[in-house]
Design a protein around this motif. Structure first.
Motif, mmCIF file in Angstrom:
data_model
loop_
_atom_site.group_PDB
_atom_site.id
_atom_site.type_symbol
_atom_site.label_atom_id
_atom_site.label_comp_id
_atom_site.label_asym_id
_atom_site.label_seq_id
_atom_site.Cartn_x
_atom_site.Cartn_y
_atom_site.Cartn_z
ATOM 1 N N PRO A 169 0.832 -1.209 0.000
ATOM 2 C CA PRO A 169 0.000 0.000 0.000
ATOM 3 C C PRO A 169 0.866 1.259 0.000
ATOM 4 N N THR A 170 0.578 2.165 -0.880
ATOM 5 C CA THR A 170 1.385 3.394 -0.932
ATOM 6 C C THR A 170 0.576 4.630 -0.532
ATOM 7 N N ASP A 171 -0.671 4.696 -0.999
ATOM 8 C CA ASP A 171 -1.485 5.883 -0.701
ATOM 9 C C ASP A 171 -2.874 5.445 -0.232
ATOM 10 N N LEU A 172 -3.439 6.228 0.658
ATOM 11 C CA LEU A 172 -4.742 5.870 1.234
ATOM 12 C C LEU A 172 -5.792 6.932 0.975
ATOM 13 N N SER A 173 -7.020 6.470 0.806
ATOM 14 C CA SER A 173 -8.159 7.390 0.748
ATOM 15 C C SER A 173 -9.178 6.916 1.761
ATOM 16 N N LEU A 174 -9.595 7.803 2.622
ATOM 17 C CA LEU A 174 -10.660 7.466 3.564
ATOM 18 C C LEU A 174 -11.484 8.721 3.834
ATOM 19 N N HIS A 175 -12.368 8.635 4.803
ATOM 20 C CA HIS A 175 -13.290 9.757 5.007
ATOM 21 C C HIS A 175 -13.084 10.461 6.340
ATOM 22 N N ARG A 182 -17.146 2.622 15.185
ATOM 23 C CA ARG A 182 -16.841 3.770 14.330
ATOM 24 C C ARG A 182 -16.063 3.249 13.133
ATOM 25 N N PHE A 183 -16.492 3.626 11.934
ATOM 26 C CA PHE A 183 -15.857 3.077 10.732
ATOM 27 C C PHE A 183 -15.642 4.141 9.667
ATOM 28 N N THR A 184 -14.637 3.915 8.858
ATOM 29 C CA THR A 184 -14.493 4.706 7.643
ATOM 30 C C THR A 184 -14.116 3.768 6.500
ATOM 31 N N HIS A 185 -14.797 3.967 5.383
ATOM 32 C CA HIS A 185 -14.388 3.237 4.178
ATOM 33 C C HIS A 185 -12.920 3.596 3.931
ATOM 34 N N VAL A 186 -12.156 2.638 3.533
ATOM 35 C CA VAL A 186 -10.759 2.944 3.193
ATOM 36 C C VAL A 186 -10.392 2.177 1.933
ATOM 37 N N HIS A 187 -9.752 2.860 1.033
ATOM 38 C CA HIS A 187 -9.168 2.132 -0.089
ATOM 39 C C HIS A 187 -7.798 2.712 -0.371
ATOM 40 N N GLY A 188 -7.011 1.888 -0.962
ATOM 41 C CA GLY A 188 -5.638 2.324 -1.148
ATOM 42 C C GLY A 188 -5.169 2.160 -2.573
ATOM 43 N N LEU A 195 -4.600 10.149 9.443
ATOM 44 C CA LEU A 195 -4.822 9.207 8.333
ATOM 45 C C LEU A 195 -4.483 7.777 8.764
ATOM 46 N N GLY A 196 -3.285 7.629 9.307
ATOM 47 C CA GLY A 196 -2.860 6.303 9.739
ATOM 48 C C GLY A 196 -3.704 5.801 10.889
ATOM 49 N N GLU A 197 -4.007 6.727 11.799
ATOM 50 C CA GLU A 197 -4.781 6.339 12.991
ATOM 51 C C GLU A 197 -6.190 5.877 12.593
ATOM 52 N N TYR A 198 -6.838 6.659 11.747
ATOM 53 C CA TYR A 198 -8.204 6.297 11.342
ATOM 54 C C TYR A 198 -8.202 5.008 10.533
ATOM 55 N N ALA A 199 -7.197 4.893 9.647
ATOM 56 C CA ALA A 199 -7.152 3.682 8.820
ATOM 57 C C ALA A 199 -6.968 2.450 9.699
ATOM 58 N N SER A 200 -6.064 2.567 10.673
ATOM 59 C CA SER A 200 -5.798 1.409 11.538
ATOM 60 C C SER A 200 -6.980 1.108 12.446
ATOM 61 N N ASN A 201 -7.573 2.173 13.006
ATOM 62 C CA ASN A 201 -8.620 1.947 14.010
ATOM 63 C C ASN A 201 -10.013 1.767 13.425
ATOM 64 N N GLY A 246 -10.717 1.761 9.730
ATOM 65 C CA GLY A 246 -10.775 1.386 8.310
ATOM 66 C C GLY A 246 -11.429 0.029 8.093
ATOM 67 N N PHE A 247 -12.195 -0.108 7.035
ATOM 68 C CA PHE A 247 -12.792 -1.408 6.695
ATOM 69 C C PHE A 247 -12.876 -1.544 5.180
ATOM 70 N N VAL A 248 -12.899 -2.786 4.747
ATOM 71 C CA VAL A 248 -13.169 -3.100 3.346
ATOM 72 C C VAL A 248 -14.301 -4.120 3.378
ATOM 73 N N MET A 249 -15.371 -3.845 2.629
ATOM 74 C CA MET A 249 -16.511 -4.770 2.626
ATOM 75 C C MET A 249 -16.070 -6.157 2.137
#
Lengths: 286, 441
Positions: free
Chosen positions: B133-139, B321-327, B385-391, B393-396
């Motif tokens: 993973p190089t770059d992340l997109s989340l909300h 608590r969730f955020t969509h994450v894709h990379g 970014l890292g914190e939200y993704a780790s805590n 982040g989800f992928v359906m």
């Protein structure tokens, strides 16, 4: 060398060019439309009989997109021809003295449809667009131009505003081509104003009106750019024209066989419509 | 004549230099063109090529092509068995499309400590790691601090807030700090700050929902149903889109749409329109991609609201608590000429040093808190970014499958159909379920 041999030799490069540039894709399209094909097996499609055609014809979205295109094509062609005719006849005396006005009036045609969509996307945006801004300023509210209820009217208006100049240009040329003696003779017989228009000018412009209507209908029927830029497929597919349907099937869903089958159907229907329209025009002496 | 000779020698020297560099660069990597991703990849590649342990035959050369139709072109290339590149860009939602033409990779031993498991998951398909993973997109939840402070300080406003939430949501709520918000609080806040519900509201709308029939907008929506426990499929592969979680989420959106808590033209809104609405000062809060943070908090680009705009993770729901994450990431082309060289480069990119170098050069890398703390001064935006993704982040389940993009497309169409009044909730969910069953099974 006989004249016919010479003609054949001279026509050969053009025929070859057309065979390669149009013939090859057409054959490939026909093969793909009868095949199970996706991006993974573009080079080795699997023949699946007429399954793509059955699937398309059973898809309610295909019919809904066809209905949208038909409705949009007819409505815009009708509106553009009426407006173009009114403008051509009403403005003819002014334009005769100020021919530069033609350049100004046909300006919208110079804009690429995709740019037109982009322009209206900005213009109609509630927070940055000029139109909602002044409506809020003067009236205290602004309608939802692109809501499900209003979106057809909005895209219809945008298309009509852009392409009425095309109809206007054709009608103005046809109007100006009516011989002056005809009008003089009719005037001597007592024809004036509306009567002159309905019984003398209109019949002479009818072939041009028919051609303009067909050209505008075809253009409206295959609409893609401005609607796609403005609303995409629309909420729940509300603005999915047949061209948008084909694009989405091909690129977004990867259903290449289905998309091409739909485009072959579109081609056949268009061909038949044009064929009969041509015959009708010839019969009416156009 | 002298000038011509100079030009000739100059040209010959440049050609020789180019030829030499091409001859040396035996691992060709197709990157994501333009923007910070390209800049970061170029910087990381320079560092990699300068390392003494990298053999001449394994030096990396980068190639790029236009972003327009990038994923379709890439798929056509990979399907055709191209060997024009050894490693290529991957995106979470399209890994399944490319997996048949790619080779799984091994990352460095400390990759899990560098990125965290949920970030690594964005590059997995069928349980295998296909890329780094190089770059992340989340909300993020973007909100106006001035409005919230005023609301929290005003007792009469709290009573009105309670009345509004009771009337529209069926539960009496009190104003809270956004960090404590549930999705119901988000909805109550959106209703309170909408003129159609509360004529005294300082903003025209309480939120802005991106409802254009577009797959990326469904990604924005997904954080909500997920917090109610939604998933695409259960462990047995049954489609679960008609769950109560999806129903609750869609109903909440519908309440906001019908109450006028989001702009009237929301069904034509996507990323840019939502940013314009928020930046105009007429919207109180919204869920938006992390990429918007730079512009929305920049006083030159967003003069009206930048000073009072804050971001936090999306609200919480009964399931958390969730955020969509894709990379975005890089994986190995199975038909490439130098797969070992490509694997070595990707393994190096997953080390702590490489990940930090990539991030410092502008990449939006999702890093764990222990790693990101070292570069927090230079890249403070990467901390959440890292914190939200780790805590969060989800992928359906199924979100990286070959047809994932088509599932998003389908949901976009059906859900907007329901929200705009074209279909009932049952009809929309039933059509979505049938379509997803065709796509995912």
């Amino acid at each position: 060398m006989t004249r016919s041999t010479e003609n054949r030799i001279l026509a050969t490069p053009l025929v070859l060019f057309l065979l390669v540039m149009l013939g090859f894709p057409t054959i490939l399209d026909i093969i793909y439309s009868f095949s199970e094909v996706s991006f993974e097996n573009l080079r080795s499609p699997t023949f699946n009989g007429g399954r793509n055609y059955i699937s398309i014809l059973n898809d309610p979205e295909f019919w809904s997109a066809s209905w949208f295109s038909m409705k949009f094509g007819l409505a815009t062609a009708f509106a553009e021809c009426i407006l173009g005719l009114v403008l051509a006849v009403y403005l003819a005396p002014i334009i005769r003295k100020n021919t530069w006005m033609i350049a100004v009036l046909i300006m919208p045609m110079m804009i690429a449809p995709a740019m037109m969509g982009l322009m209206y996307r900005l213009l109609l945006h509630e927070f940055v667009g000029a139109l909602p801004h002044y409506m809020f300023y003067w009236l205290g509210d602004s309608p939802a131009f692109l809501s499900r209820e209003n979106v057809f009217t909005t895209v219809f208006t945008i298309e009509t505003l852009q392409w009425t100049p095309f109809a206007f240009l054709l009608f103005f040329m046809a109007y100006e081509a009516i011989p002056g003696e005809m009008r003089e003779a009719a005037a001597v017989d007592g024809a004036r104003g509306l009567r002159m228009f309905w019984h003398i000018e209109m019949p002479m412009m009818l072939p041009t009106i028919a051609v303009a209507f067909f050209v505008r209908f075809i253009d409206g029927f295959r609409v893609f750019d401005n609607i796609f830029v403005l609303t995409g497929a629309g909420a729940g597919g509300a603005t999915t024209s047949l061209s948008i349907y084909i694009y989405l099937s091909f690129f977004r869903s990867g259903e290449i066989g289905n998309a091409i089958a739909a485009s072959v159907i579109l081609f056949c229907v268009s061909f038949l419509a044009l064929f009969f329209a041509g015959r009708l025009l010839r019969r009416s002496g156009a | 004549m002298r000038t011509v000779r100079k030009l000739f020698y100059g040209g010959a020297a440049s050609a020789l230099l180019l030829a030499t560099s091409i001859a040396q660069a035996d691992v060709t990597v197709l990157g994501w063109p333009g923007g910070p991703e390209e800049t970061a990849l170029r910087a990381a590649t320079e560092i990699y090529n300068a390392r003494s342990e990298v053999a001449e035959d394994d030096k990396v050369k980068l190639i790029f092509f236009s972003r327009d139709g990038f994923f379709d072109k890439l798929q056509a290339d990979l399907a055709a068995g191209t060997d024009a590149f050894d490693a290529n860009l991957l995106a979470t939602y399209s890994i399944g499309r490319y997996a048949p033409y790619m080779t799984p990779v091994s990352l460095s031993g400390d990759a899990a400590d560098v990125f965290g498991e949920s970030v690594l998951k964005t590059m997995q398909f069928d349980g295998k790691q296909y890329g780094v993973p190089t770059d992340l997109s989340l909300h993020f939840l973007y909100y106006r601090t001035d409005l919230i402070e005023e609301l929290l300080a005003d007792e009469s406003a709290a009573a009105k807030y309670g009345d509004i939430s009771e009337k529209h949501l069926g539960v009496r709520l009190e104003p809270k700090s956004p960090d404590d918000w549930t999705w119901q609080d988000f909805a109550a806040n959106a209703l309170y700050f909408s003129k159609s519900v509360n004529p005294d509201s300082p903003t025209r709308y309480g939120t802005v929902l991106q409802l254009k029939n577009l797959l990326f907008n469904i990604m924005v929506f997904h954080s909500l149903p997920r917090s109610y426990g939604a998933d695409w499929m259960d462990a047995d592969g049954n489609i679960t889109v008609d769950s109560d979680a999806y129903r609750e989420a869609l109903k909440m959106y519908k309440i906001l749409v019908e109450a006028g808590a989001t702009p009237k033209d929301s069904f034509s809104y996507e990323y840019a329109e939502a940013n314009s609405a928020f930046g105009s000062g007429q919207v109180a809060a919204m869920i938006q991609w992390n990429a918007a943070a730079a512009d929305l908090t920049d006083t030159e680009k967003t003069p009206v609201t930048a000073d009072v705009t804050k971001t936090i993770a999306p609200p919480t729901g009964p399931d958390g608590r969730f955020t969509h994450v894709h990379g975005l990431g890089l994986g190995v082309n199975a038909n490439g000429k130098n797969p070992d060289g490509a694997k070595a480069f990707i393994e190096w990119l997953s080390t702590e040093d490489a990940a930090k170098a990539y991030a410092l050069a502008g990449g939006a890398t999702g890093l764990t808190s222990s790693v990101v703390s070292d570069i927090a001064n230079e890249r403070p935006d990467l901390v959440p970014l890292g914190e939200y993704a780790s805590n969060y982040g989800f992928v359906m389940n199924g979100g990286t499958s070959a047809k994932a993009l088509s599932v998003y497309e389908l949901q976009a169409k059906e859900f907007t159909d329901y929200l705009s009044g074209g279909k009932s909730l049952d009809e929309a969910l039933s059509a979505t379920k049938d379509g997803m069953a065709d796509l995912l099974n």
